[in-house]
Design a protein around this motif. Structure first.
Motif, short mmCIF file in Angstrom:
data_model
loop_
_atom_site.label_atom_id
_atom_site.label_comp_id
_atom_site.label_asym_id
_atom_site.label_seq_id
_atom_site.Cartn_x
_atom_site.Cartn_y
_atom_site.Cartn_z
N GLU A 1 0.80 -1.23 0.00
CA GLU A 1 0.00 0.00 0.00
C GLU A 1 0.83 1.28 0.00
OE1 GLU A 1 -4.06 1.85 1.91
OE2 GLU A 1 -3.29 -0.03 2.69
N ARG B 1 0.55 4.11 -3.02
CA ARG B 1 0.19 5.49 -2.69
C ARG B 1 1.29 6.45 -3.15
NH1 ARG B 1 -2.04 7.92 2.87
NH2 ARG B 1 -3.08 5.92 2.76
N PHE C 1 -6.79 -4.14 -6.07
CA PHE C 1 -7.52 -3.37 -5.08
C PHE C 1 -6.77 -2.08 -4.72
CE2 PHE C 1 -7.46 -2.45 -0.48
CZ PHE C 1 -8.70 -1.83 -0.38
N LEU C 2 -5.47 -2.19 -4.40
CA LEU C 2 -4.71 -1.02 -3.97
C LEU C 2 -4.59 0.02 -5.08
CD1 LEU C 2 -1.90 -2.72 -1.86
CD2 LEU C 2 -3.85 -1.37 -1.02
N SER D 1 -6.65 0.50 -7.58
CA SER D 1 -7.98 1.11 -7.72
C SER D 1 -8.25 2.10 -6.59
CB SER D 1 -9.06 0.03 -7.71
OG SER D 1 -8.86 -0.90 -8.75
N LYS D 2 -7.88 1.72 -5.38
CA LYS D 2 -8.12 2.55 -4.20
C LYS D 2 -7.49 3.94 -4.33
CE LYS D 2 -7.29 2.61 0.78
NZ LYS D 2 -6.82 1.85 1.95
N TYR D 3 -6.30 4.02 -4.92
CA TYR D 3 -5.62 5.31 -5.03
C TYR D 3 -5.79 5.98 -6.40
CZ TYR D 3 -3.89 4.32 -0.47
OH TYR D 3 -3.85 4.06 0.88
N THR E 1 -12.76 -6.04 -6.56
CA THR E 1 -12.73 -4.59 -6.69
C THR E 1 -13.97 -4.07 -7.39
OG1 THR E 1 -11.48 -4.71 -8.75
CG2 THR E 1 -10.23 -4.45 -6.70
#
Length: 165
Positions: free
Chosen positions: A30, A34, A83-84, A86-88, A123
Motif C-alpha cells: 500500500e 500510494r 484493489f490497492l 484502484s483505491k488510489y 474490486t
C-alpha cells in the motif's frame, strides 16, 4: 518489476524528444502504490488514465501442485494489487476532473487466471466505488453515472480468455 528497464525506456523516450518518467511500485504494498500515485500527480499535475494490467500467473498448471507461498504471491499481485491501485487511482482521477480507468487481465488455465478474475470481482462488485453495488463492469464499459458518482471517470474491463485445446 524491472526498475532498470523502466528507467531505460523513459531515457529512450526523452532522447527521442518525448517526455517520460519511470515510476515504479510494488502493487502489493500500500505505501508503494500510494507513493507512485502521489508522484504521478506531482510530476504531471494529475492522473488522466489508469490501465491496471499487472498480474502474475502461477508456475503450476494444477492447483493441487501449487505451493502455498506461490499462491500467496499470485493473490498479493493479482487481487491485492488490483484493489490497492484502484483505491488510489480513482480519487486521483476524480481530483483531475475525470478520466479513464481500464482493468485488464491475463488468462490461463492456472490459478493466476482464477485470481485475476477474482480481483475483478473483489474490486468491482464487493468493494465497488462509492458504495454503488453495481460495481465495475467485467468486459463492458460503464459510464461515470454507473459507478463513479458523476465524477467523469469512465471504466472498462478487458479480459482475454485462453482455453486449453
Amino acid at each position: 518489476m524491472n526498475e532498470h528497464a523502466a528507467a531505460e525506456t523513459a531515457r529512450l523516450i526523452t532522447k527521442a524528444g518525448g517526455t517520460a518518467h519511470a515510476i515504479t511500485a510494488d502493487i502489493g504494498d500500500e505505501p508503494s502504490v500510494r507513493a507512485a500515485v502521489d508522484r504521478i500527480e506531482a510530476t504531471y499535475g494529475g492522473l488522466d488514465f489508469a490501465f491496471n494490467n499487472a498480474g502474475v500467473p502461477s508456475t503450476s498448471r494444477r492447483l493441487t501442485a501449487m505451493r502455498t507461498d506461490e499462491w500467496e504471491h499470485v493473490v498479493r499481485v493479482n487481487v491485492t494489487g488490483t484493489f490497492l491501485c484502484s483505491k488510489y487511482e480513482f480519487p486521483a482521477l476524480r481530483r483531475r476532473g475525470g478520466g479513464d480507468f481500464v482493468r485488464g487481465g491475463e488468462a490461463s488455465e492456472s490459478a493466476g487466471w482464477f485470481c485475476s478474475t477474482q480481483a475483478s470481482y473483489v474490486t468491482g462488485i464487493a468493494l465497488s466505488v462509492d458504495g454503488d453495488r453495481r460495481g465495475l463492469s467485467g468486459g463492458r464499459e460503464r459510464s461515470d453515472a454507473g459507478c463513479c458518482g458523476g465524477s467523469g471517470v469512465r471504466t472498462a474491463g478487458l479480459c482475454g480468455l485462453a482455453l486449453p485445446a
